[in-house]
Design an enzyme around this catalytic site. Structure first.
Site, PDB file in Angstrom:
ATOM      1  N   GLY A  70       0.808  -1.114  -0.058  1.00  0.00           N
ATOM      2  CA  GLY A  70       0.117  -0.022  -0.035  1.00  0.00           C
ATOM      3  C   GLY A  70       0.737   1.229  -0.132  1.00  0.00           C
ATOM      4  O   GLY A  70       1.862   1.363  -0.030  1.00  0.00           O
ATOM      5  N   HIS A  71       0.182   2.329  -0.053  1.00  0.00           N
ATOM      6  CA  HIS A  71       0.704   3.583  -0.030  1.00  0.00           C
ATOM      7  C   HIS A  71       1.324   4.067   1.125  1.00  0.00           C
ATOM      8  O   HIS A  71       1.194   3.558   2.190  1.00  0.00           O
ATOM      9  CB  HIS A  71      -0.195   4.704  -0.486  1.00  0.00           C
ATOM     10  CG  HIS A  71      -1.345   5.061   0.655  1.00  0.00           C
ATOM     11  ND1 HIS A  71      -2.279   4.190   0.846  1.00  0.00           N
ATOM     12  CD2 HIS A  71      -1.269   5.636   1.633  1.00  0.00           C
ATOM     13  CE1 HIS A  71      -3.221   4.457   1.609  1.00  0.00           C
ATOM     14  NE2 HIS A  71      -2.572   5.457   2.187  1.00  0.00           N
ATOM     15  N   ASN A  72       2.609   4.896   0.904  1.00  0.00           N
ATOM     16  CA  ASN A  72       3.322   5.268   2.016  1.00  0.00           C
ATOM     17  C   ASN A  72       4.078   4.168   2.774  1.00  0.00           C
ATOM     18  O   ASN A  72       4.679   4.382   3.945  1.00  0.00           O
ATOM     19  CB  ASN A  72       2.652   5.998   2.987  1.00  0.00           C
ATOM     20  CG  ASN A  72       2.396   7.353   2.265  1.00  0.00           C
ATOM     21  OD1 ASN A  72       1.264   7.514   1.737  1.00  0.00           O
ATOM     22  ND2 ASN A  72       3.288   8.347   2.309  1.00  0.00           N
TER      23      ASN A  72
END
Length: 307
Positions: A220-222
């Site tokens: 996922g993001h980050n």
């Protein structure tokens, strides 16, 4: 093709003094005079020496007063690793530097020297890809992605896609939080088929040098994935999580958001890490849902069995 003397040099061993050349690595059954095999214990050493192989890579701990004196043996610290090293050197790059005519390349894309782009690949505007990379069929690389050198991206992988981040309003509707960050993939990373890695929301998602990611993984993001991390198939890592250097994630591991998997931690297949949880202990094995040290997990199973 390589001389046996060269093979010994590749694996940091002394010259066995045997003339000849090899062209392939092989199993015992179909090995020929130009094949390399490996042995990790006495049983496999016996099988290797009974084969027709021209070179036998054998663990040095097997060497002793009663060890065979067969001139084909090249003694090494880790025969499996040496075997893989020889396989890579004999195979070479395995691809040529070109861009397939069906690939779609956006404006301002930078492709490093020696990089291959396969059929149906889509690379959006402004992407930077380093040297000697292999981007295989139908992979998609979104804008805002930076890829280092010697990276392998298997077929169907999607890099830099929009993260799954939403804000809920008072009436219950969901509004996407801005997903305008970037994805950085460092040198020598390998990404499996149909794996997806989201860009950062406002910052970045980063995959550390030397990390190997299996097929059907989602990051996922980050997220920040450290160096030399191993991630097996069907693992899912939620946004803003950290996996530190040298960690190993088994198949179907699930990690909640803002969690931390410490340096060298091993998560067994199907392990679950709760959101915000921090797992530490280099070399420690964790198992179960929620993940806990293997000893605790086995005790819990024993208690359940007694009921």
């Amino acid at each position: 093709m390589a001389a046996i003397r060269e093979v010994a040099e590749w694996v940091g061993a002394s010259d066995p003094g045997t003339a000849g050349e090899v062209i392939e690595v092989s199993g015992f059954d179909n090995a020929g005079a130009e094949s390399v095999v490996f042995a990790v214990d006495e049983a496999t050493l016996a099988l290797a020496l009974a084969s027709k192989a021209g070179v036998v890579l054998a663990n040095a701990r097997l060497r002793g007063a009663e060890s065979p004196s067969d001139p084909r043996i090249v003694w090494v610290r880790d025969a499996r690793y040496a075997f893989a090293t020889v396989a890579r050197r004999l195979k070479g790059r395995g691809f040529v530097a070109d861009v397939h005519p069906t690939a779609v390349i956006g404006e301002g894309v930078v492709l490093g020297e020696g990089t291959h782009v396969g059929p149906g690949v889509v690379i959006e505007d402004g992407v930077a890809i380093g040297k000697d990379c292999n981007i295989l069929a139908r992979a998609v690389v979104y804008s805002g992605t930076v890829i280092g050198d010697r990276v392998v991206v298997q077929a169907g992988a999607v890099l830099g896609s929009t993260g799954f981040g939403y804000v809920r309003g008072e009436s219950g509707e969901y509004l996407m939080f801005p997903q305008q960050g970037r994805l950085v993939v460092e040198d020598d990373v390998e990404i499996g088929a149909n794996t997806t890695i989201d860009r950062g929301a406002l910052g970045e998602t980063r995959i550390g040098q030397g990390t190997k990611i299996d097929n059907l993984v989602h990051i996922g993001h980050n997220c920040t994935i450290g160096k030399n991390v191993m991630i097996a198939a069907q693992t899912g890592i939620s946004g803003s999580s950290v996996v530190e250097d040298g960690a190993i994630l088994g198949g179907q591991v699930g990690i909640g958001d803002h969690a931390t998997v410490g340096r060298g931690v091993i998560l067994g297949g199907g392990a679950g890490v709760l959101s915000g949880k921090k797992m530490h202990g280099e070399g420690e094995v964790f198992w179960g849902r929620p993940a806990r040290p293997l000893r605790e997990y086995l005790k819990d199973l024993a208690r359940l069995k007694k009921r």
